[in-house]
Design an enzyme around this catalytic site. Structure first.
Site, mmCIF file in Angstrom:
data_model
loop_
_atom_site.group_PDB
_atom_site.id
_atom_site.type_symbol
_atom_site.label_atom_id
_atom_site.label_comp_id
_atom_site.label_asym_id
_atom_site.label_seq_id
_atom_site.Cartn_x
_atom_site.Cartn_y
_atom_site.Cartn_z
ATOM 1 N N THR A 266 0.837 -1.205 0.000
ATOM 2 C CA THR A 266 0.000 0.000 0.000
ATOM 3 C C THR A 266 0.868 1.251 0.000
ATOM 4 O O THR A 266 0.579 2.232 -0.714
ATOM 5 C CB THR A 266 -0.940 -0.010 1.215
ATOM 6 O OG1 THR A 266 -1.747 -1.181 1.178
ATOM 7 C CG2 THR A 266 -1.828 1.226 1.231
ATOM 8 N N TRP A 267 1.907 1.242 0.793
ATOM 9 C CA TRP A 267 2.842 2.356 0.873
ATOM 10 C C TRP A 267 3.425 2.654 -0.511
ATOM 11 O O TRP A 267 3.475 3.793 -0.965
ATOM 12 C CB TRP A 267 3.942 1.975 1.856
ATOM 13 C CG TRP A 267 4.692 3.102 2.493
ATOM 14 C CD1 TRP A 267 4.338 4.420 2.549
ATOM 15 C CD2 TRP A 267 5.930 2.986 3.193
ATOM 16 N NE1 TRP A 267 5.283 5.134 3.233
ATOM 17 C CE2 TRP A 267 6.272 4.285 3.644
ATOM 18 C CE3 TRP A 267 6.783 1.922 3.480
ATOM 19 C CZ2 TRP A 267 7.430 4.540 4.363
ATOM 20 C CZ3 TRP A 267 7.936 2.174 4.214
ATOM 21 C CH2 TRP A 267 8.254 3.468 4.655
ATOM 22 N N HIS B 69 -0.305 -9.743 -5.838
ATOM 23 C CA HIS B 69 0.538 -10.560 -4.959
ATOM 24 C C HIS B 69 0.915 -11.890 -5.629
ATOM 25 O O HIS B 69 1.496 -12.769 -4.988
ATOM 26 C CB HIS B 69 -0.190 -10.865 -3.650
ATOM 27 C CG HIS B 69 -0.327 -9.693 -2.735
ATOM 28 N ND1 HIS B 69 0.712 -8.834 -2.462
ATOM 29 C CD2 HIS B 69 -1.389 -9.245 -1.999
ATOM 30 C CE1 HIS B 69 0.299 -7.913 -1.618
ATOM 31 N NE2 HIS B 69 -0.969 -8.131 -1.324
ATOM 32 N N ARG C 107 10.455 -7.709 1.843
ATOM 33 C CA ARG C 107 10.485 -7.366 3.268
ATOM 34 C C ARG C 107 11.015 -8.551 4.049
ATOM 35 O O ARG C 107 10.780 -9.706 3.668
ATOM 36 C CB ARG C 107 9.078 -6.999 3.770
ATOM 37 C CG ARG C 107 9.045 -6.490 5.209
ATOM 38 C CD ARG C 107 7.615 -6.183 5.646
ATOM 39 N NE ARG C 107 7.579 -5.554 6.968
ATOM 40 C CZ ARG C 107 6.470 -5.255 7.651
ATOM 41 N NH1 ARG C 107 5.285 -5.548 7.106
ATOM 42 N NH2 ARG C 107 6.533 -4.691 8.837
ATOM 43 N N SER D 3 3.075 -9.429 10.447
ATOM 44 C CA SER D 3 2.055 -8.517 9.939
ATOM 45 C C SER D 3 0.909 -9.285 9.284
ATOM 46 O O SER D 3 -0.264 -8.931 9.444
ATOM 47 C CB SER D 3 2.696 -7.555 8.932
ATOM 48 O OG SER D 3 1.757 -6.600 8.490
ATOM 49 N N LEU E 13 3.631 10.444 2.870
ATOM 50 C CA LEU E 13 3.844 9.005 3.045
ATOM 51 C C LEU E 13 4.323 8.629 4.444
ATOM 52 O O LEU E 13 4.610 7.454 4.703
ATOM 53 C CB LEU E 13 4.866 8.499 2.024
ATOM 54 C CG LEU E 13 4.451 8.592 0.549
ATOM 55 C CD1 LEU E 13 5.631 8.282 -0.352
ATOM 56 C CD2 LEU E 13 3.284 7.657 0.251
ATOM 57 N N SER E 14 4.397 9.607 5.329
ATOM 58 C CA SER E 14 4.812 9.297 6.705
ATOM 59 C C SER E 14 3.818 8.340 7.347
ATOM 60 O O SER E 14 2.640 8.301 6.970
ATOM 61 C CB SER E 14 4.915 10.572 7.537
ATOM 62 O OG SER E 14 3.634 11.127 7.765
ATOM 63 N N PHE E 15 4.282 7.573 8.311
ATOM 64 C CA PHE E 15 3.432 6.559 8.928
ATOM 65 C C PHE E 15 2.165 7.172 9.517
ATOM 66 O O PHE E 15 1.065 6.659 9.336
ATOM 67 C CB PHE E 15 4.216 5.814 10.019
ATOM 68 C CG PHE E 15 3.414 4.749 10.712
ATOM 69 C CD1 PHE E 15 3.141 3.541 10.087
ATOM 70 C CD2 PHE E 15 2.893 4.959 11.984
ATOM 71 C CE1 PHE E 15 2.376 2.564 10.714
ATOM 72 C CE2 PHE E 15 2.136 3.996 12.619
ATOM 73 C CZ PHE E 15 1.886 2.796 11.983
#
Length: 584
Positions: free
Chosen positions: A81-82, A140, A162, A170, A257-259
């Site tokens: 998503t990021w 995916h 990741r 997650s 885009l910061s958390f």
């Protein structure tokens, strides 16, 4: 089950029973050698997917690729998503306003989502196909299951890796929230490592793209690198996509885009229903997945003979009628009506179905320093079958529901409770319901009316389908304990409606009392009345800022949403003609 491009072998149930998957799952194999090199022997390579995916497998394989496409491909929970939000903004000249207005799932569809979650409200493959270029598409799927034209037309592909230990944790939380997994973390981790969870096994997925990382149309990066130096990754992706970025735009994008910003962005954080939906009964009434676990309790709720129920489809004048009913039945006690919230005097039976635990946790966090707000959050998140049962015998209960008659507790009809049902022109209902879905964080809709109408028409929003709801009420309208009202009649002659309702409730009104009630219910006064206008919902942060209020115009007739969209008006009129039903 054979396919022209793939074949499937069922995963033994005992291997995956702890995952609580409802359709079972299969190993999906390619039936021919992929056109690009993959890790290991292609004959033994597989991807684990829910069996529901097999209905769309061939459509994915034959999906028409455009050379100007950009694809975000990752294993699950790897910063997808990021990366989507980052890439969409780069491709769309940093249009932050548009990014906030339109949900990311619409701007960048998850191609195969219809396979993994069959009840998703729109066809994700069709949505991806219809996007204007350059399309940004998420998947995916491993190399061997992606659309075959990817390897001939060679669109840009961004792959994000990741650390699998973090990705697995997650995914465990995702599986608990979205699928309803109730097992232990240890069991899930073992199932993940053994490749039994959707889109696994993990390492072959990654290594296929790792060995393609030097291809000119493939950009390989990692979640860890994005966390460590996001601006550097942004610059690299801009270079990969041949897009410019100024220092000002870079600063804005890093901030966007910061958390914290991503977490609070409803267009990205999937802040509405988080566990999917279920369709209930022969009419396929649409509800959050939570209903599946609580249906028995709602159905077995014990009604009392003196209960008064208002049962409507949403946005049919429910709140207006609630206040009217409560005041008539309580001797026009205007002081009590103003001092106590309508949500407390006249509880909404099934609203807690929409208060997802994550939403509740967030509301509690946001209201941590306000004891009254915390108390109210607990009130609206307690199921009606619990809180209403605790009201002492002898105290009359007033209950709001949007359940259709077939889903009401049987005891409501058995005890001959008073039931008031209000109908409204469905075109007006759809407009009002659209605005409510945008207003409530528990609903989380951020699309336009055109897309919303397609959901409404197809019965893909809570309490729909509309005409099934109405038909069930009409089938019970002959009962002496059921009163049917029409919203348009209330607008035309409120006095007559009040008189009819008072008679139904066996209550007497004086001329002065009638005039006072009409004044109290006047739309201008009603909108300003903090006991009925949703002020308490706004106070705890459950309402989105910048949207139309809970009490809107209170009108009827042709509305702006249709005059601005003649095609939608035409569709709505055709839909009504097909239903062939008189509301009253």
């Amino acid at each position: 089950m054979p396919f022209s491009s793939y074949f499937a072998a069922n995963v033994p149930y005992e291997q995956v029973e702890k995952l609580t998957t409802s359709t079972g799952c299969s190993y999906i194999y390619s039936s021919s050698q992929p056109s690009v090199p993959i890790v290991g022997d292609w004959r033994t390579r597989y991807c684990t997917l829910d069996n529901s995916f097999q209905d769309v497998l061939e459509r994915v394989h034959s999906f028409e690729i455009r050379k100007e496409d950009v694809w975000i491909v990752t294993s699950t929970k790897c910063g997808t998503t990021w990366t989507q939000e980052m890439t969409w903004l780069i491709l769309n000249n940093y249009d932050f306003e548009k990014a906030k207005e339109i949900d990311l799932t619409i701007r960048s569809p998850f191609l195969e989502f219809n396979g993994v979650v069959p009840n998703v409200p729109h066809d994700t493959i069709d949505a991806a196909d219809k996007l204007d270029s350059p399309r940004l598409i998420k998947s995916h799927l491993p190399v061997m299951l992606l659309p075959k034209q990817i390897w001939t037309k060679k669109p840009k592909i961004i792959y994000v890796f990741r650390n699998p230990k973090d990705a697995a944790i997650s995914y465990y939380h995702h599986w608990r929230g979205m699928v309803g997994y109730t097992g232990t973390k240890e069991d899930f981790m073992q199932l993940y490592m053994d490749g039994y969870v959707n889109f696994n096994p993990f390492w072959p997925h990654v290594l296929d793209f790792w060995q393609m990382r030097h291809e000119p149309n493939v950009f390989f990066t990692s979640y860890e690198r994005m966390k460590k130096n996001l601006s550097s990754v942004i610059k690299d992706i801009c270079h990969f996509l041949e897009k410019d970025i100024t220092e000002k735009e870079l600063t804005q994008l890093v901030d966007h885009l910061s958390f914290d910003k991503m977490k609070d962005n409803p267009a990205c954080n999937h802040s509405s229903e988080k566990t999917g939906f279920v369709q209930v009964g022969p009419e396929k009434y649409f509800f959050p997945n939570k209903y599946k676990n609580e249906a028995k309790e709602y159905y077995n709720f014990e009604a009392r003979s003196d209960d008064v129920w208002i049962a409507t489809f949403p946005r049919s004048g429910t709140t207006w009628t609630q206040e009217m009913i409560w005041l008539i039945a309580n001797n026009l006690d205007f002081d009590a009506a103003k001092s106590q919230l309508l949500t407390e005097r006249f509880p909404f039976f099934e609203f807690p179905l929409f208060v997802h635990p994550e939403i509740k946790s967030k509301l509690i966090e946001e209201n941590a320093n306000d004891a009254d707000n915390l108390k109210f959050i607990e009130l609206i998140s307690r199921p009606g079958y619990q809180s209403l049962s605790e009201i002492e015998i002898g105290k009359r209960r007033f209950i709001k529901t949007h359940f259709p008659f077939s889903l009401l507790p049987p005891s409501v009809l058995e005890k001959k409770c008073k039931i008031i049902y209000v109908t409204r022109d469905p075109k007006d209902v759809a407009v009002s319901y659209y605005h409510l879905n945008r207003l409530y964080r528990t609903q989380g809709y951020v699309g336009d009316f055109s897309r919303y109408w397609s959901y409404f028409e197809r019965g893909l929003n809570p309490w729909l389908p509309y005409h099934s709801h109405i038909k069930e009420a009409l089938a019970h309208s002959h009962l002496p304990n059921v009163l049917m009202l029409k919203y348009e009649d209330m607008l035309k002659d409120l006095s007559a409606t009040i008189t009819k309702l008072a008679s139904f409730l066996d209550c007497n009104l004086t001329t002065e009392g009638l005039e006072n009630l009409i004044n109290h219910l006047n739309i201008t006064n009603f909108r300003k009345n903090s006991a009925v206008n949703g002020h308490e919902m706004e106070a705890i942060g459950i309402l989105n800022k910048g949207e139309a209020g809970f009490v809107r115009t209170g009108g009827s007739g042709v509305q702006k949403e249709y005059t601005d969209n003649p095609e939608i008006l035409k569709k709505a009129n055709n839909w009504l003609e097909r239903q062939q039903i008189d509301l009253i």
